[in-house]
Design a protein around this motif. Structure first.
Motif, PDB file in Angstrom:
ATOM      1  N   UNK A  94      10.436 -14.680 -38.485  1.00  0.00           N
ATOM      2  CA  UNK A  94       9.420 -15.005 -37.405  1.00  0.00           C
ATOM      3  C   UNK A  94       9.427 -16.348 -37.381  1.00  0.00           C
ATOM      4  N   UNK A  95       9.074 -17.337 -38.559  1.00  0.00           N
ATOM      5  CA  UNK A  95       9.758 -18.102 -38.278  1.00  0.00           C
ATOM      6  C   UNK A  95      11.119 -18.821 -37.693  1.00  0.00           C
ATOM      7  N   UNK A  96      12.287 -18.115 -38.363  1.00  0.00           N
ATOM      8  CA  UNK A  96      13.129 -18.799 -37.695  1.00  0.00           C
ATOM      9  C   UNK A  96      13.482 -18.091 -36.617  1.00  0.00           C
ATOM     10  N   UNK A  97      13.085 -17.306 -35.851  1.00  0.00           N
ATOM     11  CA  UNK A  97      12.955 -16.677 -34.482  1.00  0.00           C
ATOM     12  C   UNK A  97      12.632 -17.823 -33.340  1.00  0.00           C
ATOM     13  N   UNK A  98      11.288 -18.224 -34.235  1.00  0.00           N
ATOM     14  CA  UNK A  98      11.013 -19.329 -33.480  1.00  0.00           C
ATOM     15  C   UNK A  98      11.218 -20.988 -33.378  1.00  0.00           C
ATOM     16  N   UNK A  99      11.972 -20.954 -34.012  1.00  0.00           N
ATOM     17  CA  UNK A  99      13.417 -22.020 -34.157  1.00  0.00           C
ATOM     18  C   UNK A  99      14.722 -21.693 -33.136  1.00  0.00           C
ATOM     19  N   UNK A 105      15.609 -24.178 -25.600  1.00  0.00           N
ATOM     20  CA  UNK A 105      14.901 -23.556 -24.614  1.00  0.00           C
ATOM     21  C   UNK A 105      14.251 -22.976 -24.202  1.00  0.00           C
ATOM     22  N   UNK A 106      13.331 -21.447 -24.329  1.00  0.00           N
ATOM     23  CA  UNK A 106      12.451 -20.496 -24.329  1.00  0.00           C
ATOM     24  C   UNK A 106      10.795 -21.142 -24.722  1.00  0.00           C
ATOM     25  N   UNK A 107      10.332 -21.044 -23.822  1.00  0.00           N
ATOM     26  CA  UNK A 107       9.077 -21.061 -23.992  1.00  0.00           C
ATOM     27  C   UNK A 107       8.322 -20.021 -24.546  1.00  0.00           C
ATOM     28  N   UNK A 108       7.888 -20.252 -25.864  1.00  0.00           N
ATOM     29  CA  UNK A 108       6.970 -19.450 -26.786  1.00  0.00           C
ATOM     30  C   UNK A 108       5.460 -19.584 -26.625  1.00  0.00           C
ATOM     31  N   UNK A 109       5.054 -19.427 -27.559  1.00  0.00           N
ATOM     32  CA  UNK A 109       3.950 -19.982 -28.487  1.00  0.00           C
ATOM     33  C   UNK A 109       3.677 -18.899 -29.982  1.00  0.00           C
ATOM     34  N   UNK A 110       3.421 -19.417 -31.261  1.00  0.00           N
ATOM     35  CA  UNK A 110       3.558 -19.226 -32.259  1.00  0.00           C
ATOM     36  C   UNK A 110       2.083 -18.669 -32.080  1.00  0.00           C
ATOM     37  N   UNK A 111       1.743 -18.035 -32.698  1.00  0.00           N
ATOM     38  CA  UNK A 111       0.174 -17.794 -33.519  1.00  0.00           C
ATOM     39  C   UNK A 111      -0.045 -17.994 -34.311  1.00  0.00           C
ATOM     40  N   UNK A 122       4.293 -14.741 -32.672  1.00  0.00           N
ATOM     41  CA  UNK A 122       4.814 -14.988 -31.499  1.00  0.00           C
ATOM     42  C   UNK A 122       5.225 -14.077 -29.795  1.00  0.00           C
ATOM     43  N   UNK A 123       4.677 -15.627 -28.907  1.00  0.00           N
ATOM     44  CA  UNK A 123       4.679 -14.475 -27.622  1.00  0.00           C
ATOM     45  C   UNK A 123       5.566 -15.034 -26.735  1.00  0.00           C
ATOM     46  N   UNK A 124       6.395 -14.757 -26.344  1.00  0.00           N
ATOM     47  CA  UNK A 124       6.927 -15.876 -24.836  1.00  0.00           C
ATOM     48  C   UNK A 124       5.920 -16.079 -23.630  1.00  0.00           C
ATOM     49  N   UNK A 125       6.466 -16.413 -22.563  1.00  0.00           N
ATOM     50  CA  UNK A 125       6.054 -16.454 -21.333  1.00  0.00           C
ATOM     51  C   UNK A 125       6.957 -15.352 -21.226  1.00  0.00           C
ATOM     52  N   UNK A 126       6.107 -14.972 -19.835  1.00  0.00           N
ATOM     53  CA  UNK A 126       6.763 -13.739 -18.576  1.00  0.00           C
ATOM     54  C   UNK A 126       7.817 -14.362 -18.577  1.00  0.00           C
TER      55      UNK A 126
END
Length: 143
Positions: A94-99, A105-111, A122-126
């Motif tokens: 999950x952390x590797x994907x977030x990186x 430059x893909x907007x996302x949020x890690x919970x 994690x979720x990407x914005x639409x």
């Protein structure tokens, strides 16, 4: 499933009569919100707790990027919104994907669950699916 797209058939087009005005353009753009939950947690935590992680991440991403035109259009879709839930095997993945998303430059949020400080989801914005699918295509649908 739509082949090679991670999309349930219902995500391919809006549900008739349920979308808000302006939603047709958003649906035509193929807007989707991707949520990636840790598979190890999905199988070891109570179902409600795992679902809550995905909800937290999706809401946080939508809120963080609420002024983005794609997010606004997606939220206007009402009952025709399309969310796809994928799984990462564990926290490291999950952390590797977030990186990777950050580097591209893909907007996302890690919970991150507190007080444990554990990344759960994690979720990407639409996004239009064709803009982000390449970064997610190796992930499986959460089962």
């Amino acid at each position: 499933l739509v082949p090679d797209m991670h999309l349930p058939a219902g995500c391919a087009a809006p549900y008739s009569g349920m979308a808000a005005p302006g939603a047709a353009a958003a649906a035509a753009a193929g807007l989707v919100q991707y949520v990636v939950l840790r598979g190890d947690l999905a199988r070891s935590w109570p179902l409600g707790a795992a679902v809550a992680q995905g909800c937290h991440a999706a809401l946080a991403a939508a809120h963080q990027h609420r002024e983005h035109p794609d997010t606004r259009a997606y939220l206007e879709m009402g009952g025709a919104m399309c969310t796809v839930v994928l799984e990462a095997p564990d926290e490291a993945a999950l952390r590797a994907l977030a990186e990777t998303l950050r580097q591209n430059s893909i907007d996302h949020q890690v919970w991150t669950e507190q007080p444990e400080n554990t990344a759960t989801c994690l979720a990407l914005r639409p996004y239009p699916k064709d803009q982000v699918h390449q970064h997610l295509k190796k992930l499986k649908l959460l089962k």
